[in-house]
Design a protein around this motif. Structure first.
Motif, PDB file in Angstrom:
ATOM      1  N   VAL A  74      -8.839   5.262   0.975  1.00  0.00           N
ATOM      2  CA  VAL A  74      -8.400   5.646  -0.370  1.00  0.00           C
ATOM      3  C   VAL A  74      -8.371   4.433  -1.288  1.00  0.00           C
ATOM      4  N   ALA A  75      -7.768   3.342  -0.799  1.00  0.00           N
ATOM      5  CA  ALA A  75      -7.638   2.141  -1.625  1.00  0.00           C
ATOM      6  C   ALA A  75      -8.988   1.502  -1.921  1.00  0.00           C
ATOM      7  N   ALA A  76      -9.933   1.637  -0.989  1.00  0.00           N
ATOM      8  CA  ALA A  76     -11.227   0.967  -1.133  1.00  0.00           C
ATOM      9  C   ALA A  76     -12.001   1.440  -2.353  1.00  0.00           C
ATOM     10  N   ILE A  77     -11.792   2.696  -2.770  1.00  0.00           N
ATOM     11  CA  ILE A  77     -12.548   3.210  -3.914  1.00  0.00           C
ATOM     12  C   ILE A  77     -11.676   3.402  -5.148  1.00  0.00           C
ATOM     13  N   GLY A  78     -10.457   2.861  -5.114  1.00  0.00           N
ATOM     14  CA  GLY A  78      -9.605   2.900  -6.291  1.00  0.00           C
ATOM     15  C   GLY A  78      -8.902   4.219  -6.538  1.00  0.00           C
ATOM     16  N   TRP A  79      -8.832   5.066  -5.507  1.00  0.00           N
ATOM     17  CA  TRP A  79      -8.096   6.315  -5.640  1.00  0.00           C
ATOM     18  C   TRP A  79      -6.617   6.072  -5.373  1.00  0.00           C
ATOM     19  N   THR A  80      -5.777   7.045  -5.694  1.00  0.00           N
ATOM     20  CA  THR A  80      -4.348   6.951  -5.430  1.00  0.00           C
ATOM     21  C   THR A  80      -3.903   8.182  -4.648  1.00  0.00           C
ATOM     22  N   GLY A  81      -2.695   8.084  -4.108  1.00  0.00           N
ATOM     23  CA  GLY A  81      -2.144   9.229  -3.397  1.00  0.00           C
ATOM     24  C   GLY A  81      -1.615   8.872  -2.034  1.00  0.00           C
ATOM     25  N   SER A  82      -1.462   9.888  -1.222  1.00  0.00           N
ATOM     26  CA  SER A  82      -0.858   9.741   0.096  1.00  0.00           C
ATOM     27  C   SER A  82      -1.693   8.851   1.006  1.00  0.00           C
ATOM     28  N   ALA A  83      -0.996   8.173   1.894  1.00  0.00           N
ATOM     29  CA  ALA A  83      -1.687   7.373   2.905  1.00  0.00           C
ATOM     30  C   ALA A  83      -2.287   8.245   3.994  1.00  0.00           C
ATOM     31  N   PHE A  84      -1.872   9.497   4.035  1.00  0.00           N
ATOM     32  CA  PHE A  84      -2.270  10.370   5.129  1.00  0.00           C
ATOM     33  C   PHE A  84      -3.369  11.344   4.706  1.00  0.00           C
ATOM     34  N   ALA A  85      -4.114  11.815   5.689  1.00  0.00           N
ATOM     35  CA  ALA A  85      -5.285  12.643   5.432  1.00  0.00           C
ATOM     36  C   ALA A  85      -4.950  13.937   4.704  1.00  0.00           C
ATOM     37  N   ARG A  86      -3.755  14.460   4.902  1.00  0.00           N
ATOM     38  CA  ARG A  86      -3.410  15.749   4.296  1.00  0.00           C
ATOM     39  C   ARG A  86      -3.277  15.670   2.776  1.00  0.00           C
ATOM     40  N   ASP A  94       7.817   3.834  -4.963  1.00  0.00           N
ATOM     41  CA  ASP A  94       6.700   3.127  -4.343  1.00  0.00           C
ATOM     42  C   ASP A  94       6.720   1.648  -4.714  1.00  0.00           C
ATOM     43  N   ILE A  95       6.400   0.800  -3.746  1.00  0.00           N
ATOM     44  CA  ILE A  95       6.289  -0.636  -4.020  1.00  0.00           C
ATOM     45  C   ILE A  95       4.825  -0.904  -4.362  1.00  0.00           C
ATOM     46  N   ASP A  96       4.546  -0.909  -5.648  1.00  0.00           N
ATOM     47  CA  ASP A  96       3.172  -1.086  -6.100  1.00  0.00           C
ATOM     48  C   ASP A  96       3.112  -2.156  -7.183  1.00  0.00           C
ATOM     49  N   GLY A 132       8.220   5.316  -0.503  1.00  0.00           N
ATOM     50  CA  GLY A 132       7.156   6.164   0.026  1.00  0.00           C
ATOM     51  C   GLY A 132       5.951   5.377   0.486  1.00  0.00           C
ATOM     52  N   THR A 133       5.411   4.525  -0.401  1.00  0.00           N
ATOM     53  CA  THR A 133       4.204   3.775  -0.081  1.00  0.00           C
ATOM     54  C   THR A 133       4.339   2.331  -0.549  1.00  0.00           C
ATOM     55  N   ILE A 134       3.443   1.504  -0.056  1.00  0.00           N
ATOM     56  CA  ILE A 134       3.376   0.110  -0.476  1.00  0.00           C
ATOM     57  C   ILE A 134       1.903  -0.266  -0.567  1.00  0.00           C
ATOM     58  N   ASP A 135       1.538  -0.997  -1.634  1.00  0.00           N
ATOM     59  CA  ASP A 135       0.149  -1.430  -1.754  1.00  0.00           C
ATOM     60  C   ASP A 135       0.035  -2.910  -1.408  1.00  0.00           C
ATOM     61  N   SER A 136      -1.154  -3.475  -1.593  1.00  0.00           N
ATOM     62  CA  SER A 136      -1.389  -4.860  -1.177  1.00  0.00           C
ATOM     63  C   SER A 136      -0.528  -5.839  -1.955  1.00  0.00           C
ATOM     64  N   LEU A 137      -0.281  -5.571  -3.247  1.00  0.00           N
ATOM     65  CA  LEU A 137       0.577  -6.462  -4.036  1.00  0.00           C
ATOM     66  C   LEU A 137       2.021  -6.384  -3.554  1.00  0.00           C
ATOM     67  N   GLY A 138       2.458  -5.190  -3.200  1.00  0.00           N
ATOM     68  CA  GLY A 138       3.813  -5.046  -2.668  1.00  0.00           C
ATOM     69  C   GLY A 138       3.980  -5.782  -1.362  1.00  0.00           C
ATOM     70  N   LEU A 139       2.976  -5.666  -0.499  1.00  0.00           N
ATOM     71  CA  LEU A 139       3.030  -6.372   0.781  1.00  0.00           C
ATOM     72  C   LEU A 139       3.014  -7.882   0.561  1.00  0.00           C
TER      73      LEU A 139
END
Length: 205
Positions: free
Chosen positions: A40-52, A100-102, A131-138
């Motif tokens: 998801v992150a590789a193409i600049g999309w947003t949303g859940s980390a999970f497949a559903r 979210d930590i973004d 809920g989620t964390i992105d690369s900047l949050g990490l």
């Protein structure tokens, strides 16, 4: 389900829950059939980390009003004030984070955590409501970890979701933080370590 991992070598098809567009992403780096964060992150999309899902393409993400995507994206200061709270124990600063930590929260959160790291030996990031964390949050957590270590302290993570546990693993950072299932366990660990440090200092007198 809006993402179908299938065979990782053939890529991962993602379906946007906003407009229905389908994009095929490279499956490299995926290690769990349910977790599609990397794709998801590789193409600049947003949303859940999970497949559903749900997932949104970059066009639909832009179209969603800012206040719906993140209730405090209007200014950096409001993000910090409404999503991050701090309380102190004798040995630790407990920083509770909600949302979210973004990229919209990382800078302000970093400032709060840095201050906490300089006021108490241990900083506990309470992630129960994250809920989620992105690369900047990490990256923010890694930076605060270094600050805490410079002050002979430590950054502990409490109550992370499955997703937040997986993200550091994909970045090979899962051994960088001590992680606890509950906030109570993290506080107990900080208290126990502080007592041990005090005993060791006393033995050298």
């Amino acid at each position: 389900m809006t993402a179908v991992p299938g065979t990782y070598s053939s890529g991962v098809p993602l379906t946007c829950d906003g407009c229905g567009d389908v994009a095929m992403t490279h499956g490299g780096g995926l290690h769990d059939a349910d977790v599609v964060y990397v794709a998801v992150a590789a193409i600049g999309w947003t949303g859940s980390a999970f497949a559903r899902g749900p997932h949104r393409c970059s066009r639909c993400t832009t179209a969603v009003p800012a206040l719906r995507r993140h209730t405090t994206r209007v200014t950096a200061s409001t993000a910090a004030l409404s999503l991050v709270t701090v309380r102190s124990t004798p040995t630790s600063s407990v920083v509770h984070i909600a949302g979210d930590i973004d990229a919209h929260l990382a800078s302000d959160l970093g400032s709060v955590l840095e201050d906490a790291a300089m006021s108490r030996p241990y900083v506990i990031a309470d992630l129960t409501d994250v809920g989620t964390i992105d690369s900047l949050g990490l990256a923010t957590l890694v930076r605060v970890r270094h600050t805490a270590r410079r002050h002979q302290g430590e950054l502990l993570l409490a109550g992370p979701s499955r997703f937040i546990q997986i993200v550091p693993r994909t970045m090979r950072l899962h051994t960088a933080f001590r992680t606890f299932a509950t906030l109570r366990q993290a506080i107990a660990a900080a208290n126990g370590r502080a007592d041990l440090d005090a005993d060791m200092r006393g033995s050298h007198r």
